[in-house]
Design an enzyme around this catalytic site. Structure first.
Site: not given
Ligand code: BGC
Length: 763
Positions: A289
């Site tokens: 993530d």
């Molecule tokens: C979130 C994810 C997301 C990623 C990219 C993160 O902060 O937890 O769900 O896909 O950002 O935007």
């Protein structure tokens, strides 16, 4: 009378629905291609494939301060995300293809979470449709639009089971139940990727299933918080949707921010390799993530070099934003902390994904400007989004049939959310053009026709605390705080209410009060709006609460005092018309709750498929030395599976085809459902089972199958569920997926708390 025999949605049936495995000759061809390519790659170029920066507003290969353009030219970037616009994406792809040494195309990702420009309801609302076909269509439309805009990879579906509505991200998931969530996970993966296997068509995109795993169980519902859980609970309750995604052929997974058994998921080899790959056979790639690798420094398991090495070895193939791989893997290799095979393995998986996406055949296959002009936000897509939104709303209460409304009424619409355009689509609508959604008032006027008179007053601010209000409306920029006093706003609302036949109180959470980084310790309607609602109810006028919610909310006072409540979540770009469709009765509501609504925050976690304990409670009253509270019943305010209709469904007696079953046999549970009202409507018939005695304790109730049936007024249909042995399996103490002989309670009904019972014995 019609007879419907169901395809099972049960978890056990999942295997038969799995996508086609990669055909051997294709696999061999892909292996040859990737091997040949990797032979030509330098170590730096391989590490570059593992690097996923966020593009922000990158422009044509121009180096920005962070020099992403230069990094692409040097072969240090495997993919990019957060770019909107097909021309921009084409330009950046051209830099990779024409200016980097090997011309390896980039992956372009985005959080296309509930639609692209045509935005569908938030995922929790999609789950409330209990309609896998509709959810698959929604994902399919998202794929068509995103791929027309240059995107080939979406960070969706988010399949984290959550039983904690304090957690703001419950809005992004599919609810509290593993069976419902698994069925809808499959639907979303199929919608994005297609059903036929491993090569993507130009209008299909690769899914990224997130967040693996247990993110929805963060302690106290506080985002990013610690999780600790037994493996038995993981396998039985939190993992099933992830397994369903693997079986449906999902191309990629995202590791979650939280720790699992004391090791952050991003560096958890048991999770990412033993379970995901060795046990389940996942063959795509895993991405961290956002800064997930870097954050492990704060988790306290090492410096950037250490956590990067651990993440790679555990099975995180791609590094989103941290640049830990880019900056440290070479050194780790030289110091023999990792091997070249570790890097090769991850690099190969990413190149395979690009191969499957067809990017080596044509790096611009997702960059067709004609498609961008033709396939995005079309009338057909919008019509589908409107239908789906209407299907996601849950009618919680409708005293004296206040709803549907007459089209000739004088209607006072009150509330700060009723005239906001940007608030309608809901959290994570990153590609939505926020100028396009109608406000609720506009939607009502468009659908009501000219004989209804619709007036609006704001009534209050979102909440009294301006700081909380600001934090909760960050992206809803068209809800500025009103400078008038509370009294002035209230008086205006009461004036229009006095002249009205009915009051629509459009209240609740602004859309950024749920979603990422939006946990709440109180989950009621915010204070200022709550006070407004009490004043409106006190006028004695019929009040319909149109509740905007990104989570189950504690609306205990409202449930008692407001005559009608329609929970509309956040319904996407077409939400306003869809709400009007339901309020005026053009659509009969059929949504059912995918998560329990608690009476108070103190009951959380509260979920229908709980264990019995040694001191179970019968009924709702207090009993000394039982597992209950002094001050609140154990039951939810509105249970899982609950939702009303404008018509009435009557259930005939539940019958079983036999009271004994052998391991290779089956039992049919069957019930007649009649639409006893005078409107057509859809009912979700739900099958639950309970394994009465087990080698380990078993939940009092588990959803195993469901079917949404359309019934014309007066019509009767027989719904039959086939129960077989695989449906009775669970993970035992040794984590074997088994069934155990003995007695099972079968429950069928239209809500988890309104079921008929029958029993059979597995021999
Ligand atoms: C979130 C994810 C997301 C990623 C990219 C993160 O902060 O937890 O769900 O896909 O950002 O935007």
């Amino acid at each position: 009378m019609k007879r419907v025999t169901l395809t099972l949605m049960g978890l056990a049936a999942a295997a038969s629905l799995a996508a086609q495995p990669l055909p051997a000759p294709d696999r061999a061809e892909m292996d040859r291609f990737v091997s040949r390519l990797m032979e030509r790659m330098t170590l730096e170029e391989k590490i570059g494939q593992l690097n996923l920066p966020s593009a922000g507003d990158i422009t044509t290969g121009q180096a920005r301060s962070s020099d992403i353009g230069g990094a692409i030219v040097r072969g240090e970037v495997g993919g990019l995300f957060n770019i909107k616009g097909v021309e921009k994406i084409r330009d950046v792809q051209r830099v990779a293809v024409e200016q980097s040494r090997l011309g390896i195309p980039l992956l372009f990702g985005m959080d296309v979470v509930h639609g692209y420009e045509t935005t569908f309801p938030i995922p929790l609302a999609l789950a409330a449709t209990w309609n896998p076909a509709a959810v698959e269509r929604a994902a399919r439309i998202a794929a068509v639009e995103a791929s027309a805009a240059g995107i080939c990879w979406t960070y969706s579906p988010m399949v984290d089971i959550s039983r904690d509505p304090r957690w703001g991200r419950i809005s992004e998931g599919l609810g509290e139940d593993p069976c419902l969530a698994s069925a809808l996970t499959r639907a979303m993966v199929y919608g994005y990727q297609g059903r036929d296997g491993w090569r993507y068509a130009t209008d299909e995109i690769m899914a990224c299933v997130k967040h693996f795993a247990l993110y929805g169980a963060s302690e106290a519902g506080r985002d990013y918080n610690t999780v600790d859980m037994s493996r038995q609970r993981m396998f039985n309750e939190y993992f099933p949707p992830f397994l369903a995604a693997v079986e449906a052929g999902a191309g990629s997974f995202m590791a979650s921010f939280n720790e699992v058994e004391g090791i952050p998921a991003t560096a958890n080899a048991w999770l990412l390799t033993d379970v995901l790959r060795d046990r389940w056979g996942f063959d795509g790639f895993v991405v961290s993530d956002y800064t997930g690798i870097y954050e492990m420094i704060a988790h306290g398991i090492g410096d950037l070099q250490e956590v990067s090495a651990r993440a790679l070895q555990a099975g995180t193939d791609m590094d989103m934003v941290s640049e830990g791989y880019l900056g440290t893997l070479k050194r780790s290799l030289a110091e023999k902390r990792i091997t070249e095979a570790d890097i090769d393995r991850a690099c190969r998986r990413i190149l395979e994904a690009k191969y499957r996406l067809g990017l080596f055949d044509d790096p611009y296959r997702y960059c067709d400007p004609r498609r961008a002009a033709r396939d995005i936000y079309t009338d057909a897509h919008r019509a589908e989004a409107r239908r789906t939104a209407a299907e996601s709303f849950v009618l919680l209460k409708n005293e004296a049939n206040i709803l549907p409304l007459e089209r000739t009424a004088r209607i006072a619409v009150v509330g700060p959310l009723a005239q906001s355009r940007e608030n309608m689509p809901g959290t994570w609508s990153v590609a939505t053009d926020l100028t396009k959604p109608r406000t609720l008032v506009e939607g009502l006027r468009a659908v009501a026709g000219d004989r209804a008179e619709i007036v609006w007053a704001r009534g209050s601010n979102i909440c009294h605390d301006p700081v909380l209000e600001k934090n909760s409306t960050m992206f809803g920029r068209d809800i500025p705080r009103d400078g008038r006093t509370d009294r002035e706003m209230l008086d205006e609302a009461l004036r229009i209410a006095a002249d009205a036949d009915v009051v629509i109180a459009a209240l609740g959470e602004p859309s950024e009060m749920s979603g990422e980084s939006s946990s709440r310790s109180q989950i009621g309607i915010p204070d200022a709006q709550q006070e407004l609602l009490r004043e409106l109810v006190a006028t004695g006028k019929p009040v319909v609460l149109v509740l905007f919610a990104g989570r189950p909310m504690t609306i205990t006072w409202e449930a008692e005092h407001v005559p009608a409540i329609l929970n509309v979540w956040f319904g996407g770009t077409e939400a306003a018309e869809a709400i009007a469709d339901v309020l005026f009765g053009d659509v009969n509501p059929s949504g059912k709750l995918p998560a329990s609504f608690p009476r108070s925050v103190g009951q959380i976690p509260l979920y229908y498929n709980h264990k019995n304990t040694g001191r179970p409670l019968q009924g709702n009253g207090f009993e000394k030395f039982r597992s209950n509270y002094l001050d609140v019943p154990n039951t939810p305010l509105y249970p899982f599976g609950y939702g009303l209709s404008y018509t009435v469904f009557e259930y005939g007696p539940l019958t079983l085809s036999a009271d004994r079953m052998t391991a290779d046999g089956s039992v049919e549970a069957s019930v007649e459902v009649t639409n006893a009202g005078d409107r057509d409507g859809a009912e979700v018939v739900q099958l639950y089972l309970r394994d009465l005695v087990g080698s380990v304790t078993r939940p009092v109730q588990e959803l195993k199958a469901f079917e949404k049936v359309m019934l014309r007024a007066g019509e009767t249909k027989r719904v039959t569920f086939r129960i077989d042995e695989p449906m009775l399996r669970f993970y035992n103490h040794a984590l074997e997926f088994v069934s155990e002989p003995g007695e099972f309670d079968v429950m069928v009904g239209g809500s988890s708390d309104r079921v008929q019972h029958a029993t059979f014995t597995l021999e």
